[in-house]
Write an enzyme that holds these catalytic residues in place. Sequence first.
Site, short mmCIF file in Angstrom:
data_model
loop_
_atom_site.label_atom_id
_atom_site.label_comp_id
_atom_site.label_asym_id
_atom_site.label_seq_id
_atom_site.Cartn_x
_atom_site.Cartn_y
_atom_site.Cartn_z
CG ASP A 62 5.07 -8.65 9.81
OD1 ASP A 62 4.59 -9.74 10.18
OD2 ASP A 62 4.43 -7.57 9.88
CG ASP A 80 -1.03 -5.89 4.09
OD1 ASP A 80 -1.52 -5.04 3.31
OD2 ASP A 80 -1.63 -6.30 5.10
CG HIS A 135 -1.92 -1.10 1.24
ND1 HIS A 135 -3.12 -1.04 0.55
CD2 HIS A 135 -1.91 -2.31 1.84
CE1 HIS A 135 -3.79 -2.17 0.74
NE2 HIS A 135 -3.07 -2.96 1.52
#
Length: 391
Positions: free
Chosen positions: A244, A270, A61
């Site tokens: 992550d 993401d 994003h």
Amino acid sequence: MTADRTALAGARLVLPGGVIDAGRISVEGARIAGLGGEAEPSDLDLTGYTVVPGFVDLHVHGGGGASYASGIAEEALTAARTHLEHGTTTTMASTVTGEIDEVCRQAAVLSELVEDGVLAGIHFEGPFISHNRCGAHRPDLLRDPDPALVRKLADAGRGHTRMFTLAPELPGGLESVRMLSELGIIAAVGHTDSDYEVTLRAIDAGATVATHLFNAMPGIQHRAPGPIVALLEDERVTVELVNDGVHLHPSVVELAYGTAGADRVALITDAMGAAGMGDGLYPLGPLQVRVEDGVARLVEGGSIAGSTLTLDVAFRRAVTVLGLSLNQAVTSLSTVPARLMGLGDTIGTLEAGKNADLVVLDSDSYELAAVMRRGEWIVGADRFARAGNPA
């Protein structure tokens, strides 16, 4: 060598057929000209480094303090450049839930950047998702996936819409999946409250991706396996994972690999605007996100709001934390997402004739050392000496 030809010698190369040490890769113009051959004094000496194909991010994003959902070209360029400097040589920009007309405007801006070669496509995440699993999407802007509205957004991408995330259990969901499949657009199941049976129906209708598997969907229950089991067990589905250390416990990532295999896993970021930046407040579409200790959460409600991950870190974690082989890590960070986007003929592996998209990593720590995109060094070229010369 010609003036526009570069050769990298002495590196460990992660090739489709395996890993070779002290390899040589020649680059001419924007493409890989060949692998192997005799070393020359003009080669760059990459002894002590590992070369892998450029990373491909299906789901991101923003980054560098900028967002793809801003609808501002300069912000999108900043985000793309930030991830490029961390090894992502191919990016599919992701939007977030907003008013339909506003997201269409954002898509028009992003489509221009696809045409300019900055981005590889557009991924619409929302607004056709479940209220119960909306995560960092504004609930009041969510809609049922009316195929006419889905088509409106798809068309706003001017031929560059590559993926839609939606909840198939909503009215119009399965019909929209079928329509997207017929249009050649990837239908992804995500932010969903779907059960096992409806998820199977969505896959049969053409859904081929699980958006950040495990996150924003029901968990596995012993009498209600839910969407996770359906998505993991079907060989037609590629599953996204956010590796992550925040979104998923390592054992859950290992479970996905053990079930689906590296050939069906795409490691994604993401990431939102804080990727490549420090802690602080950042926008995510119409919402505000606070980042503390590298973890992004909504200011209102505290839901995880994307990540601050970059794919070089995801690669390093895959190898050093999960214990994946170099080939498995390359498969999930480059080969699988490239193939899913229909770009496997030009990117995703180190092979002659493909784009010279390269990531150079330290062979001991797997820290990023340099990035090349289409034959052009982006970062790190100054650290390599000519073969036979002192560094």
